[in-house]
Design a protein around this motif. Structure first.
Motif, PDB file in Angstrom:
ATOM      1  N   ARG A 359      56.474  38.982  -1.155  1.00  0.00           N
ATOM      2  CA  ARG A 359      56.613  38.654   0.258  1.00  0.00           C
ATOM      3  C   ARG A 359      55.865  39.661   1.124  1.00  0.00           C
ATOM      4  NH1 ARG A 359      61.645  37.818   0.204  1.00  0.00           N
ATOM      5  NH2 ARG A 359      62.335  39.906   0.826  1.00  0.00           N
ATOM      6  N   ASP A 360      55.942  40.930   0.756  1.00  0.00           N
ATOM      7  CA  ASP A 360      55.202  41.961   1.487  1.00  0.00           C
ATOM      8  C   ASP A 360      53.703  41.724   1.393  1.00  0.00           C
ATOM      9  OD1 ASP A 360      57.562  43.153   2.197  1.00  0.00           O
ATOM     10  OD2 ASP A 360      57.509  44.667   0.604  1.00  0.00           O
ATOM     11  N   ALA A 363      52.420  39.114   3.815  1.00  0.00           N
ATOM     12  CA  ALA A 363      52.246  39.599   5.180  1.00  0.00           C
ATOM     13  C   ALA A 363      50.870  40.218   5.375  1.00  0.00           C
ATOM     14  CB  ALA A 363      53.331  40.618   5.514  1.00  0.00           C
ATOM     15  N   GLN A 366      46.859  36.197   5.389  1.00  0.00           N
ATOM     16  CA  GLN A 366      47.220  34.961   6.078  1.00  0.00           C
ATOM     17  C   GLN A 366      46.035  33.997   6.009  1.00  0.00           C
ATOM     18  OE1 GLN A 366      50.435  34.173   7.879  1.00  0.00           O
ATOM     19  NE2 GLN A 366      50.797  35.645   6.238  1.00  0.00           N
ATOM     20  N   GLY A 389      56.377  33.325  11.018  1.00  0.00           N
ATOM     21  CA  GLY A 389      56.032  34.412  10.105  1.00  0.00           C
ATOM     22  C   GLY A 389      56.774  35.694  10.423  1.00  0.00           C
ATOM     23  N   HIS A 393      58.796  37.973   7.819  1.00  0.00           N
ATOM     24  CA  HIS A 393      58.229  39.265   7.419  1.00  0.00           C
ATOM     25  C   HIS A 393      58.596  40.415   8.342  1.00  0.00           C
ATOM     26  CE1 HIS A 393      55.828  37.259   4.387  1.00  0.00           C
ATOM     27  NE2 HIS A 393      55.375  36.412   5.294  1.00  0.00           N
ATOM     28  N   ARG A 394      59.112  40.119   9.533  1.00  0.00           N
ATOM     29  CA  ARG A 394      59.480  41.175  10.477  1.00  0.00           C
ATOM     30  C   ARG A 394      60.905  40.926  10.972  1.00  0.00           C
ATOM     31  NH1 ARG A 394      55.465  42.731   8.477  1.00  0.00           N
ATOM     32  NH2 ARG A 394      53.503  43.375   9.461  1.00  0.00           N
ATOM     33  N   VAL A 443      51.878  38.501  11.993  1.00  0.00           N
ATOM     34  CA  VAL A 443      52.447  39.476  11.054  1.00  0.00           C
ATOM     35  C   VAL A 443      51.493  40.639  10.780  1.00  0.00           C
ATOM     36  CG1 VAL A 443      53.976  37.798   9.968  1.00  0.00           C
ATOM     37  CG2 VAL A 443      51.654  38.064   9.098  1.00  0.00           C
ATOM     38  N   PRO A 445      48.174  40.946   9.678  1.00  0.00           N
ATOM     39  CA  PRO A 445      47.565  40.988   8.341  1.00  0.00           C
ATOM     40  C   PRO A 445      46.303  41.840   8.329  1.00  0.00           C
ATOM     41  CG  PRO A 445      46.946  38.982   9.443  1.00  0.00           C
ATOM     42  CD  PRO A 445      47.895  39.689  10.376  1.00  0.00           C
TER      43      PRO A 445
END
Length: 543
Positions: A359-360, A363, A366, A389, A393-394, A443, A445
């Motif tokens: 998952r990290d 981020a 994209q 997103g 992710h945040r 997020v 990227p």
């Protein structure tokens, strides 16, 4: 003077109080190829559909004369006899224009039975001949294929075969090459020219081409008509219009071709992406006796090595089936069966064992998809789309902070803050693509995978989106993996380019070097098919 085949006089189209086409006057002679160009919303497609009386809930006024007979005065029953027989149309997207439940042969035969009264066997034989004439291999077998069993180019050829089945006097072609690769695009253009010249000599068939592809216009049309906001602003021969445009809008349209404006990447810039020995296999249904013992293996990628530095754009070009999209999906972690090494910021993807680690990684990478109409959920507001997103992710950001960041991102991509409460269908194609870019940036990227992000856009909107991507890259140091079949776009955006064929990289290097002196025959063929002028030697194109 010979009477024109189509004579449009003081023609207007209104939807309620909104006038979409205003006092249009345009004529097309027998055997002539005319292009109608302009941006989205200029009235091109509405005009073409009005010739066939396929525009619903609209008020049509003026005169639309086909061989002296006013189509606007015809009854619906009379128009059914004209559609397909006297006036036929090739639509932009054959996958949606063709019925997925019927074979290509049945769809061609339908027009032949309705307009010429042919029996099934005779209609089938005519269909086979039409498919052969349009260049589809093995027409005796392909006539029994469903649309999904044909490639994009073959589907478009089948659409042309259907349009020509009853030998119409006027062929309307609405963006017939938009979604096709450069080599297939050239084949379709050459096919249309050849078929039109044959029919023009026999029946005087004319073609009205609706397009925003100016290179296609130069190659195909004998005369060009330019529309702006429903008004015809200029008409001239193709050579004269391109060499000496008169109207400011025409000049602006011709000046909208992508321009190169990229900064050189610092020599000490670190690698964001490293790929070594990448290979991807797909399982496919085996043919013949092999189908009794299992599936066959198809190698989509083979021995792919590449690097991408921070702040760099790497262009990936090639035809459909060359492996471009497979490479992109593999980089994004969507191909679990891939062999070889992929590292993001020096971290191998194979080392990411946990869901949180993967998952990290998402981020950091994209994607912006090709179709701005299909990549955004129609049931979500722009705020929900851009914030989605960040919610994943945040999670540490509270709802108000997410909303504030979404508003700031919309401002960054050139959209007003009040767009947050609206839905995707309320925006134009270019605006939707800006929303998709804002979603990708939400997020923060490091790497953006851009999959044909401008292919569905008009040339002027395309230039705006490319300028936006260039500005964002310079501001945030983003790295782009830019997939395209448009060599003009690639030349405008990419620092380096790799050319793919059959899953392999056949050529790689600095973009201007590859365009100026392509070494591989396949690259040379792509350049010839793109109908682009060779890239200039001047290095001052770097901003």
């Amino acid at each position: 003077m010979t009477k024109p085949l189509l004579d449009i006089q003081n023609f207007s189209v209104a939807f309620g109080d909104k006038v979409c086409v205003r006092e249009l006057n345009l004529s097309i002679a027998r055997g002539e190829r005319v292009a109608l160009v302009g941006e989205s919303g200029s009235g091109k497609s509405v005009t073409a559909l009005s010739i066939l009386r396929l525009v619903e809930h609209a008020t049509l006024s003026g005169r639309m004369l086909l061989d002296g007979e006013d189509l606007l005065r015809k009854t619906e029953q009379q128009m059914r006899g004209i559609r397909g027989a006297d006036v036929a149309m090739v639509f932009q997207e054959p996958m949606t224009a063709l019925n997925p439940l019927y074979t290509v042969g049945k769809q061609i035969a339908e027009s032949l039975r309705l307009h010429e009264g042919l029996r099934p066997n005779a209609a089938r034989e005519r269909g086979i001949e039409l498919l052969r004439r349009t260049g589809i291999p093995e027409p005796e077998r392909r006539i029994d294929s469903f649309p999904h069993q044909l490639s994009g180019g073959q589907r478009q050829r089948a659409m042309i075969a259907m349009a020509l089945a009853c030998r119409p006097r006027l062929l309307l072609a609405d963006e017939p090459t938009t979604a096709l690769d450069v080599t297939v695009r050239q084949q379709i253009v050459d096919l249309l020219i050849g078929l039109q010249e044959q029919e023009a000599a026999d029946r005087g068939m004319a073609v009205l081409l609706i397009t925003h592809d100016l290179n296609l216009v130069k190659r195909f049309a004998q005369r060009v008509a330019v529309m702006e906001k429903g008004v015809l602003v200029e008409t001239n021969t193709t050579d004269e219009l391109f060499s000496n445009p008169q109207h400011p809008y025409t000049k602006r349209l011709l000046d909208s071709e992508p321009r190169r404006c990229v900064d050189a990447v610092p020599s000490d810039s670190a690698n964001v992406l490293d790929i070594k020995g990448l290979a991807v296999d797909y399982r496919t249904r085996a043919k013949g006796l092999k189908s009794l013992v299992g599936s066959a293996k198809f190698r989509a990628l083979q021995d792919v090595d590449l690097t991408l530095r921070r702040g760099e754009t790497l262009g990936i070009v090639g035809e459909s089936g060359s492996g471009k999209s497979t490479l992109a999906s593999t980089v994004l972690g969507l191909q679990r069966a891939a062999q070889g090494e992929i590292a993001i910021d020096g971290k191998p993807l194979s080392s990411l064992r946990t869901a949180s680690a993967r998952r990290d990684l998402c981020a950091q990478m994209q994607v912006v998809f090709q179709d701005p109409f299909g990549s955004l959920s129609p049931r979500m507001t722009v705020e929900q789309i851009v914030c989605e997103g960040m919610r994943v992710h945040r999670a540490d950001i509270d709802p108000k902070a997410r909303r504030d960041r979404a508003a700031a991102l919309l401002d960054e991509v050139g959209l007003p803050a009040d767009a947050l409460a609206r839905y995707p269908h309320e925006f134009s194609g270019g605006q939707r693509q800006r929303i998709a870019i804002a979603r990708a940036l939400a997020v923060e990227p490091e790497l953006l995978v851009l999959d044909e992000p401008t292919s569905a856009l008009d040339v002027s909107v395309q230039q705006q989106v490319l300028n936006l991507l260039t500005r964002l890259q310079k501001k945030y140091g983003l790295s782009y993996l830019f997939i395209t079949h448009d060599l003009a776009v690639m030349r405008a955006m990419a620092h380096r380019v790799i050319v793919m064929k059959s899953g392999r990289i056949v050529e790689a290097g600095d973009t201007l070097d590859v365009l100026r002196a392509p070494a591989h025959p396949y690259t040379q063929a792509l350049l010839a098919a793109s109908m682009q002028a060779p890239a200039p030697d001047a290095r001052e194109e770097f901003a």
